[in-house]
Enzyme design. Sequence first.
Site, PDB file in Angstrom:
ATOM      1  N   ARG A  81       0.843  -1.192   0.000  1.00 62.00           N
ATOM      2  CA  ARG A  81       0.000   0.000   0.000  1.00 62.00           C
ATOM      3  C   ARG A  81       0.880   1.245   0.000  1.00 62.00           C
ATOM      4  O   ARG A  81       1.871   1.323   0.731  1.00 62.00           O
ATOM      5  CB  ARG A  81      -0.915   0.015   1.236  1.00 62.00           C
ATOM      6  CG  ARG A  81      -2.067  -0.995   1.164  1.00 62.00           C
ATOM      7  CD  ARG A  81      -3.056  -0.637   0.071  1.00 62.00           C
ATOM      8  NE  ARG A  81      -4.216  -1.508   0.010  1.00 62.00           N
ATOM      9  CZ  ARG A  81      -4.308  -2.582  -0.777  1.00 62.00           C
ATOM     10  NH1 ARG A  81      -3.299  -2.928  -1.555  1.00 62.00           N
ATOM     11  NH2 ARG A  81      -5.417  -3.300  -0.797  1.00 62.00           N
ATOM     12  N   GLU A 119      -4.277   7.150  -5.488  1.00 60.69           N
ATOM     13  CA  GLU A 119      -4.471   6.374  -6.721  1.00 60.69           C
ATOM     14  C   GLU A 119      -5.832   6.690  -7.328  1.00 60.69           C
ATOM     15  O   GLU A 119      -6.801   6.831  -6.593  1.00 60.69           O
ATOM     16  CB  GLU A 119      -4.360   4.877  -6.418  1.00 60.69           C
ATOM     17  CG  GLU A 119      -2.977   4.475  -5.944  1.00 60.69           C
ATOM     18  CD  GLU A 119      -2.840   2.967  -5.712  1.00 60.69           C
ATOM     19  OE1 GLU A 119      -3.822   2.220  -5.940  1.00 60.69           O
ATOM     20  OE2 GLU A 119      -1.760   2.540  -5.302  1.00 60.69           O
ATOM     21  N   HIS A 136      -0.205  -0.172  -9.827  1.00 63.83           N
ATOM     22  CA  HIS A 136      -0.891  -1.063  -8.877  1.00 63.83           C
ATOM     23  C   HIS A 136      -1.494  -2.281  -9.588  1.00 63.83           C
ATOM     24  O   HIS A 136      -2.668  -2.601  -9.413  1.00 63.83           O
ATOM     25  CB  HIS A 136      -1.960  -0.312  -8.076  1.00 63.83           C
ATOM     26  CG  HIS A 136      -2.210  -0.935  -6.731  1.00 63.83           C
ATOM     27  ND1 HIS A 136      -2.596  -0.219  -5.624  1.00 63.83           N
ATOM     28  CD2 HIS A 136      -2.115  -2.223  -6.312  1.00 63.83           C
ATOM     29  CE1 HIS A 136      -2.743  -1.037  -4.584  1.00 63.83           C
ATOM     30  NE2 HIS A 136      -2.455  -2.265  -4.986  1.00 63.83           N
TER      31      HIS A 136
END
Length: 306
Positions: free
Chosen positions: A232, A261, A280
């Site tokens: 994360r 994000e 990601h």
Amino acid sequence: MSRRPVFLVTGSDLAPQALALLGDYEMVFAGKTPTEDGIVELCRRHDPVAIIVRYSKVGAAAMDAAPSLKVISKHGSGTDTIDKAAAKARGIQVVAAAGANAAAVAEQALALLLACAKSVVALDRRMHAGHWDKATHKSVELEGRTIGVIGLGAIGLRFARVADAMGLRVLGFDPYATNLPAYVMPAALETIWRESDAISLHCPLTADNAKLLNATTLAACKPGVIVVNTARGGLIDEDALLAAIRSGQVASAGLDSFAVEPMTAPHPFHGESRITLSPHIGGVTADAYVKMGLAAAQNALAVLNG
């Protein structure tokens, strides 16, 4: 409103194998880029019994808008986008597809580690520009070096096993892990900072470990450390990392997750040749898509079926 109970998916799709398990339910999809407000509105309109969380956050407002909601099931392992305290207060179970994307994310962490150690991206750019840097370039050899693995769940342990197979000494930190395999040497964070040539993050984001890598902890690391994060973005103070990259305290970083994000442009990391970026996608493979979808559906059904 549909007569069949509703499953809300905070995304635009779900693996066909997962959908096949959910034939008794009406499926509602929130789209590719759902917002928190949009999810609240869909909850108000459809009153789902279950939410499968792919993107965006699910908070108290969404839960209050869905009085029939029994379970929130994460399409993946990290549940930090779900307000777990609000769910607990309302008797809503939160479940996660732990381990379903372990192979995919561990492989991405390895790819980023190797990209950093071997200057894969920089050399590719130089080659495409017509250069031949054989006489001047030196890569990092990982065999015999030490890697600190923070978080020893399914992903962290899988990554550690590969690192061990490559001849790296593996230091591991996880206050909740027990019965660690012989190839992981348990270590305090202070030891990991002091002794690691590379550090790979594999822990969930909590209030206690937010900005775990910050100006102080990065300064405590070995000069020239490599940082990899496929967990994360909130685990890293991005300003501090950028400063450490520019000073040389951190030799390079491979990052698959970010504080905000999707990453907006321009971003301070853009153009930094020693930071390798991916959007990601560590857990995004064709195989993991099926495994996570199936696990998310099965976990939700297990709660609904008692």
